[in-house]
Design an enzyme around this catalytic site. Structure first.
Site, short mmCIF file in Angstrom:
data_model
loop_
_atom_site.label_atom_id
_atom_site.label_comp_id
_atom_site.label_asym_id
_atom_site.label_seq_id
_atom_site.Cartn_x
_atom_site.Cartn_y
_atom_site.Cartn_z
N ASN A 1 0.84 -1.20 0.00
CA ASN A 1 0.00 0.00 0.00
C ASN A 1 0.87 1.25 0.00
OD1 ASN A 1 -2.32 1.58 0.12
ND2 ASN A 1 -3.16 0.53 1.91
N PHE A 2 0.25 2.40 -0.19
CA PHE A 2 0.93 3.70 -0.13
C PHE A 2 2.05 3.87 -1.16
CE2 PHE A 2 -1.72 4.78 3.26
CZ PHE A 2 -1.76 3.74 4.18
N LEU A 3 1.84 3.29 -2.33
CA LEU A 3 2.75 3.51 -3.46
C LEU A 3 2.55 4.94 -3.94
CD1 LEU A 3 4.50 2.83 -6.01
CD2 LEU A 3 2.36 1.97 -7.03
N THR B 1 -4.76 -3.29 -3.48
CA THR B 1 -5.93 -2.75 -4.17
C THR B 1 -5.49 -1.54 -4.97
OG1 THR B 1 -6.42 -1.28 -2.32
CG2 THR B 1 -7.58 -3.41 -2.38
N LEU C 1 -6.90 -0.45 3.71
CA LEU C 1 -6.99 0.94 4.18
C LEU C 1 -6.79 1.93 3.03
CD1 LEU C 1 -4.83 0.40 7.36
CD2 LEU C 1 -7.33 0.41 7.16
C1 LIG Z 1 5.54 -11.11 -2.84
C2 LIG Z 1 5.52 -9.59 -2.57
C3 LIG Z 1 5.02 -8.83 -3.88
C4 LIG Z 1 4.89 -7.35 -3.60
C5 LIG Z 1 4.45 -6.52 -4.85
C6 LIG Z 1 3.09 -6.85 -5.31
C7 LIG Z 1 2.62 -5.85 -6.40
C8 LIG Z 1 2.32 -4.47 -5.81
C9 LIG Z 1 1.79 -3.52 -6.89
C10 LIG Z 1 1.62 -2.10 -6.35
C11 LIG Z 1 0.43 -1.96 -5.40
C12 LIG Z 1 0.16 -0.50 -5.04
C13 LIG Z 1 -1.11 -0.32 -4.20
C14 LIG Z 1 -1.36 1.15 -4.03
O1 LIG Z 1 -0.69 1.83 -3.31
S1 LIG Z 1 -2.59 1.86 -5.00
C15 LIG Z 1 -2.31 3.61 -4.86
C16 LIG Z 1 -1.27 4.03 -5.92
N1 LIG Z 1 -0.84 5.39 -5.68
C17 LIG Z 1 -1.40 6.46 -6.30
O2 LIG Z 1 -2.30 6.32 -7.12
C18 LIG Z 1 -0.84 7.79 -5.88
C19 LIG Z 1 -0.85 8.81 -7.01
N2 LIG Z 1 -0.16 8.30 -8.18
C20 LIG Z 1 1.20 8.13 -8.20
O3 LIG Z 1 1.93 8.37 -7.25
C21 LIG Z 1 1.77 7.54 -9.48
O4 LIG Z 1 0.90 7.81 -10.55
C22 LIG Z 1 1.98 6.01 -9.39
C23 LIG Z 1 3.09 5.73 -8.37
C24 LIG Z 1 0.70 5.31 -9.00
C25 LIG Z 1 2.43 5.50 -10.78
O5 LIG Z 1 3.60 6.23 -11.16
P1 LIG Z 1 3.66 6.90 -12.61
O6 LIG Z 1 2.33 7.44 -12.95
O7 LIG Z 1 4.85 7.84 -12.65
O8 LIG Z 1 3.94 5.66 -13.63
P2 LIG Z 1 5.36 5.00 -13.89
O9 LIG Z 1 5.93 5.62 -15.15
O10 LIG Z 1 6.22 5.03 -12.70
O11 LIG Z 1 4.95 3.48 -14.19
C26 LIG Z 1 3.88 3.19 -15.07
C27 LIG Z 1 3.51 1.79 -14.79
O12 LIG Z 1 2.99 1.67 -13.46
C28 LIG Z 1 1.76 1.00 -13.50
N3 LIG Z 1 0.87 1.50 -12.43
C29 LIG Z 1 0.20 2.66 -12.39
N4 LIG Z 1 -0.51 2.75 -11.26
C30 LIG Z 1 -0.28 1.62 -10.55
C31 LIG Z 1 -0.76 1.11 -9.30
N5 LIG Z 1 -1.62 1.79 -8.55
N6 LIG Z 1 -0.32 -0.11 -8.89
C32 LIG Z 1 0.55 -0.81 -9.65
N7 LIG Z 1 1.03 -0.40 -10.85
C33 LIG Z 1 0.61 0.81 -11.29
C34 LIG Z 1 1.17 1.33 -14.86
O13 LIG Z 1 0.24 0.31 -15.22
C35 LIG Z 1 2.40 1.29 -15.72
O14 LIG Z 1 2.77 -0.05 -15.97
P3 LIG Z 1 2.69 -0.65 -17.47
O15 LIG Z 1 1.23 -0.96 -17.65
O16 LIG Z 1 3.13 0.46 -18.39
O17 LIG Z 1 3.55 -1.83 -17.44
C1 LIG Z 2 -11.80 6.39 -1.63
C2 LIG Z 2 -13.28 6.16 -1.43
C3 LIG Z 2 -14.27 7.06 -1.73
C4 LIG Z 2 -14.09 8.45 -2.20
O1 LIG Z 2 -14.77 9.16 -1.15
C5 LIG Z 2 -14.69 10.50 -1.06
C6 LIG Z 2 -13.71 11.25 -1.66
C7 LIG Z 2 -13.76 12.64 -1.50
C8 LIG Z 2 -14.76 13.21 -0.75
F1 LIG Z 2 -14.85 14.54 -0.57
C9 LIG Z 2 -15.70 12.43 -0.14
F2 LIG Z 2 -16.66 12.99 0.60
C10 LIG Z 2 -15.66 11.08 -0.31
F3 LIG Z 2 -16.59 10.32 0.27
O2 LIG Z 2 -15.47 6.57 -1.44
C11 LIG Z 2 -15.26 5.30 -0.99
C12 LIG Z 2 -16.19 4.37 -0.57
C13 LIG Z 2 -15.74 3.15 -0.14
C14 LIG Z 2 -14.36 2.85 -0.08
C15 LIG Z 2 -13.46 3.80 -0.49
O3 LIG Z 2 -12.11 3.60 -0.47
C16 LIG Z 2 -11.71 2.39 0.24
C17 LIG Z 2 -10.35 2.63 0.78
C18 LIG Z 2 -9.50 2.99 -0.42
N1 LIG Z 2 -8.16 2.96 0.00
C19 LIG Z 2 -7.43 4.07 -0.57
C20 LIG Z 2 -7.00 3.68 -1.94
C21 LIG Z 2 -7.78 4.01 -3.02
C22 LIG Z 2 -7.36 3.64 -4.28
C23 LIG Z 2 -6.17 2.94 -4.38
N2 LIG Z 2 -5.44 2.63 -3.30
C24 LIG Z 2 -5.85 2.99 -2.11
C25 LIG Z 2 -13.91 5.02 -0.97
#
Ligand SMILES: CCCCCCCCCCCCCC(=O)SCCNC(=O)CCNC(=O)[C@H](O)C(C)(C)COP(=O)(O)OP(=O)(O)OC[C@H]1O[C@@H](n2cnc3c(N)ncnc32)[C@H](O)[C@@H]1OP(=O)(O)O
Ligand SMILES: Cc1c(COc2ccc(F)c(F)c2F)oc2cccc(OCCCNCc3cccnc3)c12
Length: 413
Positions: free
Chosen positions: A133-135, A169, A413
């Protein structure tokens, strides 16, 4: 080079039923690199020490400015420092699984990814897995392919600890979700949600109608309802362990984990993150039900009136009702509606603006009756290195609540 094609994750499009569920990549720890993967010039790997207030603050600030936003970039998750301590220092947590990337010159933290250990049951198998989480990557360093490297590094660090599966997720679609749930929201302060642009005024309605629709009493109704205390840990652990067996996928919590995830400790957490309530039978003093919710605020980007939305998220709950002889789904529905209605009343008491829930667990039984509205977000569940047949996410093909319910018993979370 598609990152995913080299990773043990099933290809998109696999529709046939999997005969045997299980890992499909055997990892030999001897072969796992002992040092971090090479990193681009100007950046270096660090292990964050979240016991250090300063480093915790750096992770908080990186997430505060650069973590998940909605599609219109109106809101961004605002995980508090208290929340991050709760989420990342859970029983069995490892420092090595708090991975940072710093710019070598400025020492600025520019990326982060984390994992915590979880005993995860998928149908009849229990896995020593990690929850990732928290990527996050700083907005100025996006689209540089840093993500695949962050993922490989957290993978390597999990392998070194003998952990070969993970659950995570995402709001984005990646190869092979095992399940997909839908966001649901129950307005508590409709006016504020409308002011920040989250809740539209439905056609033909008026603000006063909306406020009246979502009004809630000031006091809970369930007899014997009280805040969970330390003395309830064993009973809640027993009840939740039995209840979670209803689902195809769920964590297997130890008593220490029940204490950590459900019992608020005022001394440890200056601001409360989790609220848990039990229903105690007045005569026998036994615990028949419990529910919990956690606080996760969202920053409102660019709004003249409000800077934050205070959201409560339904967490774990359980009820003995399902174990009563010849109890029906209707009985469970009645019980859950009473419990969640009290959860809403408590959320109002603690000044939450909205109460969020997914279509997982048995939530399909109360979402409509408790006036939750479907959101436009979906949460996809993924398993790493584990082939499993799909799990119902509680929504049907048209993304409406599926009364049949869900097989997902893991709340991320
Ligand atoms: C055995 C243990 C195993 C442990 C590992 C298990 C796997 C864990 C996996 C991670 C679980 C994380 C769970 C959470 O925290 S989900 C929450 C993710 N965080 C955010 O959304 C925060 C805001 N966004 C950012 O910080 C960036 O946009 C991120 C870091 C998301 C991408 O950075 P950026 O935008 O600069 O892109 P890039 O140039 O580096 O890379 C592009 C590539 O990355 C792929 N991408 C994009 N979004 C995600 C995503 N959410 N999970 C996995 N992959 C993702 C995308 O398909 C593309 O791949 P490809 O399609 O081109 O190949
Ligand atoms: C996120 C989320 C929302 C968005 O909710 C709001 C966003 C902005 C607001 F001002 C507001 F009032 C919301 F209710 O509505 C939900 C309803 C059920 C569950 C939800 O998120 C479950 C927890 C998500 N974990 C954070 C996360 C989300 C995506 C990828 N990785 C991590 C959510």
């Amino acid at each position: 080079y598609k990152f995913w094609q080299t990773q043990p994750v099933g290809k998109l499009g696999d529709k046939e039923k999997i005969e045997k569920e299980g890992p499909f990549k055997e990892i030999d720890i001897e072969q796992v690199r002992k040092e971090p993967y090479p990193m681009a010039d100007g950046f270096e790997w660090v292990t964050m020490d979240l016991l250090d207030e300063e480093e915790l603050k750096e992770v908080f600030e990186l997430l505060y400015g650069h973590y998940v936003e909605d599609d219109e970039a109106m809101f961004r998750f605002n995980y508090s420092k208290s929340f991050l301590k709760w989420a990342l220092r859970s029983p069995g947590w490892k420092r090595d699984w708090h991975v940072g990337l710093r710019a070598t010159q400025s020492r600025k933290l520019v990326a982060f990814i984390s994992a915590i250990p979880v005993d995860l049951r998928v149908r009849d198998k229990v896995l020593k897995a990690s929850e990732v989480n928290f990527l996050v990557v700083h907005k100025k360093l996006r689209s540089k392919r840093l993500t695949p490297v962050l993922i490989k590094e957290i993978t390597r660090r999990c392998y070194l600890e003998g952990v070969f599966q993970a659950i995570y997720t995402a709001g984005v679609v990646l190869p092979k979700p095992i399940s997909t749930c839908r966001y649901f929201h129950r307005s508590i302060d409709w006016q504020k949600l409308h002011d920040v642009g989250f809740s539209p005024l439905p056609k033909g309605s008026k603000p006063s109608y909306q406020v009246r629709k979502y009004q809630l009493p000031d006091h809970t109704a369930t007899k014997g309802l009280r805040a969970m205390e330390h003395k309830d840990i064993d009973a809640v652990h027993d009840l939740l362990t039995r209840y979670l067996r209803r689902f195809d996928m769920s964590p297997e919590f130890s008593k220490e984990e029940i204490e950590h995830w459900l019992l608020h400790k005022p001394k440890e957490f200056e601001e409360q993150v989790v609220w848990s309530y039990v229903v105690e039978d007045p005569q026998t003093k036994s615990i028949y039900d419990f529910f919990s919710f956690y606080c996760l605020e969202s920053s409102v980007i660019n709004n003249p009136i409000h800077t934050n939305v205070r959201a409560a998220y339904l967490f774990y709950y359980a009820t003995e009702t399902v174990f009563f002889p010849d109890s029906s789904r209707e009985d469970l529905k009645t019980c859950l509606n009473a419990l969640i209605n009290d959860a809403l009343i408590l959320a109002k008491k603690y000044k939450f603006d909205v109460f969020n829930a997914l279509t997982l667990q048995d939530n399909a039984l109360f979402l409509d009756q408790q006036k939750f509205g479907g959101g436009d977000g979906q949460l996809h569940y993924y398993l790493y290195n584990y082939n499993a047949n799909p799990i119902a996410g509680g929504v049907d093909a048209r993304n409406n609540v599926d009364e049949a319910g869900s097989g997902v018993g893991v709340v991320m979370l």
